[in-house]
Scaffold this motif. Structure first.
Motif, PDB file in Angstrom:
ATOM      1  N   ALA A 308     -13.133  23.481  37.997  1.00 42.67           N
ATOM      2  CA  ALA A 308     -14.309  23.460  38.883  1.00 42.67           C
ATOM      3  C   ALA A 308     -13.914  23.070  40.300  1.00 42.67           C
ATOM      4  CB  ALA A 308     -15.359  22.500  38.336  1.00 42.67           C
ATOM      5  N   LEU A 309     -12.974  22.116  40.424  1.00 38.27           N
ATOM      6  CA  LEU A 309     -12.522  21.714  41.750  1.00 38.27           C
ATOM      7  C   LEU A 309     -11.874  22.889  42.473  1.00 38.27           C
ATOM      8  CD1 LEU A 309     -11.821  19.702  43.993  1.00 38.27           C
ATOM      9  CD2 LEU A 309      -9.772  19.081  42.682  1.00 38.27           C
ATOM     10  N   LEU A 310     -10.983  23.593  41.790  1.00 36.35           N
ATOM     11  CA  LEU A 310     -10.296  24.714  42.426  1.00 36.35           C
ATOM     12  C   LEU A 310     -11.263  25.838  42.763  1.00 36.35           C
ATOM     13  CD1 LEU A 310      -6.998  24.863  40.322  1.00 36.35           C
ATOM     14  CD2 LEU A 310      -7.446  23.634  42.460  1.00 36.35           C
ATOM     15  N   ALA A 311     -12.231  26.087  41.893  1.00 33.75           N
ATOM     16  CA  ALA A 311     -13.232  27.121  42.184  1.00 33.75           C
ATOM     17  C   ALA A 311     -14.075  26.741  43.406  1.00 33.75           C
ATOM     18  CB  ALA A 311     -14.126  27.342  40.966  1.00 33.75           C
ATOM     19  N   GLY A 312     -14.423  25.465  43.501  1.00 32.25           N
ATOM     20  CA  GLY A 312     -15.196  25.018  44.656  1.00 32.25           C
ATOM     21  C   GLY A 312     -14.415  25.108  45.953  1.00 32.25           C
ATOM     22  N   LEU A 313     -13.136  24.743  45.912  1.00 28.83           N
ATOM     23  CA  LEU A 313     -12.299  24.838  47.100  1.00 28.83           C
ATOM     24  C   LEU A 313     -12.100  26.291  47.509  1.00 28.83           C
ATOM     25  CD1 LEU A 313      -9.607  22.143  46.182  1.00 28.83           C
ATOM     26  CD2 LEU A 313     -11.399  21.939  47.929  1.00 28.83           C
ATOM     27  N   GLU A 314     -11.921  27.151  46.527  1.00 29.19           N
ATOM     28  CA  GLU A 314     -11.758  28.583  46.826  1.00 29.19           C
ATOM     29  C   GLU A 314     -12.985  29.141  47.529  1.00 29.19           C
ATOM     30  OE1 GLU A 314     -11.454  32.753  46.841  1.00 29.19           O
ATOM     31  OE2 GLU A 314      -9.953  31.156  46.997  1.00 29.19           O
ATOM     32  N   ALA A 315     -14.166  28.685  47.149  1.00 28.84           N
ATOM     33  CA  ALA A 315     -15.389  29.166  47.778  1.00 28.84           C
ATOM     34  C   ALA A 315     -15.472  28.767  49.255  1.00 28.84           C
ATOM     35  CB  ALA A 315     -16.607  28.638  47.011  1.00 28.84           C
ATOM     36  N   LEU A 316     -14.794  27.697  49.628  1.00 29.81           N
ATOM     37  CA  LEU A 316     -14.826  27.218  51.013  1.00 29.81           C
ATOM     38  C   LEU A 316     -13.639  27.710  51.834  1.00 29.81           C
ATOM     39  CD1 LEU A 316     -15.749  23.458  50.376  1.00 29.81           C
ATOM     40  CD2 LEU A 316     -17.288  25.256  51.206  1.00 29.81           C
ATOM     41  N   ALA A 317     -12.665  28.332  51.184  1.00 28.78           N
ATOM     42  CA  ALA A 317     -11.384  28.608  51.823  1.00 28.78           C
ATOM     43  C   ALA A 317     -11.452  29.750  52.833  1.00 28.78           C
ATOM     44  CB  ALA A 317     -10.339  28.939  50.748  1.00 28.78           C
TER      45      ALA A 317
END
Length: 320
Positions: A308-317
């Motif tokens: 979930a952390l990586l998915a959230g960061l990807e959405a902001l990247a």
């Protein structure tokens, strides 16, 4: 890249590799009239620039040596952080002096880099109107030099009272933010190699009956990890992961989270913060580097909250 070293106490220490890669009409500054990588001075002009390499400076892709985020990287070169970004052309003039030419034709530089990466020749010659600045020196360390000219050196601009100080790459000795970011850049480029080493170490630990997390509590909600040294290192890793998690609520400056294509519909993330860097695949694990732990890379296994952390960061990247 150096091989992992077994300290004999179950702690695996990975050393960050040393990385070796990283105009206008003003008096003393070269004209960009050079041919592509590895070719001679165009037309034999002594004031032309022999292009050695190039790099992108965009929100989604910039040399880690320059900063934790895109505005910081631009500030290092005295440039405004334009959203479209820049291309950096590094070369030598006919006297061997080092120059960095900044251009706003990002596509031209991107095509040149892609061509060189494929082993193809490409003549990188920006038109004069695309040139934003010509800066003395190089911000990155290069392992190559132009043939037929003196060894690379800073240009002599003593006659120009307004000349900026020459750019210099980070020192190859010692450890600090620049070296930490360069290490993370290298892991991004060599993800499969680093992931393969971790897999091999996991297999060795399982065979030795030592597959559990270390007793110092080296774990976070994201996943377990082996913290080299002591509990303070584990605390630093957990703090870095918590700061990355906080980005989901308060997005950081542009470029602190970057995303690049990996494979199998996954993305490769580069995330930076004060004193730490993280490299991860959205479908896999992560590696963390810390200013406080010189030269070491901490693998973070895929735990309950890491996806979930990586998915959230990807959405902001910023995506490249």
């Amino acid at each position: 890249m150096s091989e992992p070293e077994d300290t004999g106490n179950g702690t695996v220490v990975r050393e960050v590799p040393e990385t070796a890669r990283a105009t206008g009409e003003e008096p003393g500054r070269p004209d960009v009239a050079a041919a592509g990588e590895g070719e001679g001075l165009a037309g034999g002009e002594e004031d032309a620039l022999l292009v050695l390499t190039a790099a992108l400076l965009t929100p989604a892709q910039f040399p880690g040596a320059l900063g934790d985020d895109y505005p910081e990287a631009c500030g290092r070169l005295g440039l405004p952080p334009l959203v479209q970004g820049y291309g950096l052309v590094l070369g030598q003039d006919g006297a061997g002096a080092r120059w960095t030419v900044v251009v706003d034709d990002v596509s031209l530089v991107a095509v040149a880099i892609a061509s060189w990466d494929c082993g193809m020749e490409y003549e990188l010659t920006p038109v004069p109107r695309a040139i934003v600045a010509t800066l003395p020196g190089w911000p990155l360390a290069l392992a190559v030099a132009a043939p037929g000219v003196p060894a690379p050196h800073d240009p002599d601009l003593s006659g120009d009272p307004e000349a900026p100080e020459a750019l210099r790459p980070p020192s190859s000795s010692g450890w600090g933010p620049a070296q930490r970011r360069l290490g993370a850049d290298e892991i991004s480029r060599q993800w499969a190699t680093w992931r393969g080493e971790f897999t091999a170490e996991e297999a060795e630990a399982a065979e030795a009956g030592d597959g559990s997390a270390s007793p110092d509590g080296s774990a976070s909600p994201e996943g377990s990890f082996t913290a080299p040294g002591s509990e303070p290192t584990a605390v630093s890793v957990r703090a870095a992961l918590a700061e990355a998690r906080a980005y989901l609520d308060t997005p950081p400056p542009l470029g602190r989270i970057r995303s690049a294509f990996a494979s199998d519909e996954a993305r490769l993330l580069r995330v930076d913060g004060p004193g730490w860097s993280l490299v991860a695949r959205t479908d896999d694990m992560a590696f963390v580097l810390l200013d406080a732990v010189p030269g070491e890379v901490v693998p973070v296994e895929r735990g309950p909250r890491l996806p979930a952390l990586l998915a959230g960061l990807e959405a902001l990247a910023a995506r490249s």
